[in-house]
Motif scaffolding. Structure first.
Motif, mmCIF file in Angstrom:
data_model
loop_
_atom_site.group_PDB
_atom_site.id
_atom_site.type_symbol
_atom_site.label_atom_id
_atom_site.label_comp_id
_atom_site.label_asym_id
_atom_site.label_seq_id
_atom_site.Cartn_x
_atom_site.Cartn_y
_atom_site.Cartn_z
ATOM 1 N N LEU A 20 -0.781 -0.708 10.577
ATOM 2 C CA LEU A 20 -0.070 -0.477 10.626
ATOM 3 C C LEU A 20 1.120 -1.398 9.208
ATOM 4 O O LEU A 20 2.156 -0.689 8.840
ATOM 5 C CB LEU A 20 1.297 -1.095 11.663
ATOM 6 N N LEU A 21 0.041 -2.353 8.932
ATOM 7 C CA LEU A 21 0.626 -2.996 7.767
ATOM 8 C C LEU A 21 -0.211 -2.290 7.348
ATOM 9 O O LEU A 21 0.786 -1.901 5.167
ATOM 10 C CB LEU A 21 -0.291 -4.410 7.986
ATOM 11 N N ALA A 22 -1.056 -1.570 6.556
ATOM 12 C CA ALA A 22 -1.347 -0.659 6.011
ATOM 13 C C ALA A 22 -0.632 0.076 5.007
ATOM 14 O O ALA A 22 -0.830 0.881 4.344
ATOM 15 C CB ALA A 22 -3.159 -0.669 6.016
ATOM 16 N N GLN A 23 -0.777 0.873 6.334
ATOM 17 C CA GLN A 23 0.885 2.056 5.976
ATOM 18 C C GLN A 23 1.426 1.563 5.548
ATOM 19 O O GLN A 23 2.461 2.207 4.537
ATOM 20 C CB GLN A 23 0.799 3.221 7.397
ATOM 21 N N ALA A 24 2.148 0.153 5.934
ATOM 22 C CA ALA A 24 3.687 -0.028 4.768
ATOM 23 C C ALA A 24 2.955 -0.362 3.391
ATOM 24 O O ALA A 24 4.424 -0.426 3.033
ATOM 25 C CB ALA A 24 4.126 -1.361 6.070
#
Length: 314
Positions: free
Chosen positions: A61-65
């Motif tokens: 989720l953080l990587a996508q953000a």
């Protein structure tokens, strides 16, 4: 965050801070957690530390953000969790931008003043001195960097099909027990921490504090994972002997969740809700080039002392 020595397991033998439990908990609240990260509006290309990353559930989720140019460093004290996180990341689209480190929150394997954002989910409830820890984390943030803390607050938890008086007695007994359980040899825990986070960040010296709340509701019929999750939480409330709670209330509480004939999960009127908190603050610190160089020297020395994950696995 995962613990190396979990102290409580539900009746199925599942420790509530073990990897398997964390994975199930994450699945149960996946939609809400995706929204939490979207709402953070992390800058593309940022360096983000997932402090207390556990098995790496928040990493995608953080990587996508932050996008493919961003970088994530997952830090935890549990070898098992970090090994699981690395396996989960292996071969994924975000693998090139993620690395995992074995270290405590107070000793991140990074130089001071270098991190754009520190994200920490469901960790603050285990911190005996959260203000001190948050202040220490702030030193790793670049000027204007953000600490983002997400956690529960069981003061907001409600089962609408259970007698309110019984719930109040169970929750009050647990809250009182958490204030003194350290004196009886148990690790620190504050499951009512969510609503306190904004105050903790202010006391630690952060500015531009933002608090967002997320109402989580589930109704009949419950998915099997969520049913297991709530059974684990229900039993956790009365674990460790449930001091301060009468035997009658203890029996009545467990019957609500485990009785074959009368089970709240099987009632069409079943409704459960809780509110989770996401609080962020901006670190006001400023760093000179001399201070940065000094921190690099300290980091190099600490890197020699810290066990790498590969050394631990071997």
């Amino acid at each position: 965050m995962a613990a190396n020595n979990p102290v409580f397991g539900n009746e199925c033998g599942l420790p509530l801070n073990a990897v398997a439990w964390l994975e199930m908990h994450h699945r149960c609240k996946a939609a809400e957690r995706e929204q939490m990260v979207r709402d953070l509006q992390l800058k593309a290309g940022s360096l983000v530390v997932d402090a207390g990353c556990g098995p790496g559930l928040w990493v995608p989720l953080l990587a996508q953000a932050i996008g493919p140019q961003g970088r994530i460093i997952g830090v935890d004290i549990s070898v098992e969790a970090l090994v699981t996180a690395r396996r989960r990341s292996a071969g994924t689209w975000y693998a090139p931008q993620v690395e995992y480190k074995l270290a405590p929150l107070e000793q991140l394997p990074l130089a001071h003043g270098t991190v754009d954002a520190i994200f920490s989910a469901n960790v603050s409830q285990y911190l005996p001195e959260p203000v001190k820890t948050f202040k220490t984390l702030g030193q790793y943030l670049a000027p204007g960097g953000r600490l983002i803390v997400k956690d529960i607050d069981f003061g907001t938890l409600r089962f609408h099909t259970i007698d309110p008086g019984l719930q109040a007695r169970v929750f009050q007994a647990r809250e009182r027990w958490e204030r003194i359980r350290v004196e009886h040899g148990y690790p620190f825990e504050d499951s009512w921490v969510g609503s306190k986070l904004a105050g903790y960040l202010r006391e630690a010296g952060y500015e531009e504090i933002e608090e967002k709340t997320y109402l989580i509701q589930r109704r009949y019929p419950l998915p099997s994972d969520y049913r297991t999750y709530l059974q684990g939480i229900a039993e956790w409330f009365v674990c460790e002997g449930a001091p301060g709670l009468s035997s009658e209330d203890l029996t009545a509480w467990l019957q609500c969740f485990f009785d074959e004939e009368y089970n709240v999960f099987d009632q069409e009127t079943f409704l459960y809700e809780e509110t989770e908190y996401v609080v962020s603050g901006v670190w006001p610190g400023r760093y000179t080039s001399h201070e940065a160089e000094a921190q690099v020297a300290v980091l190099n020395e600490s890197e020699r002392r810290l066990l790498s994950l590969e050394e631990v696995r071997s």
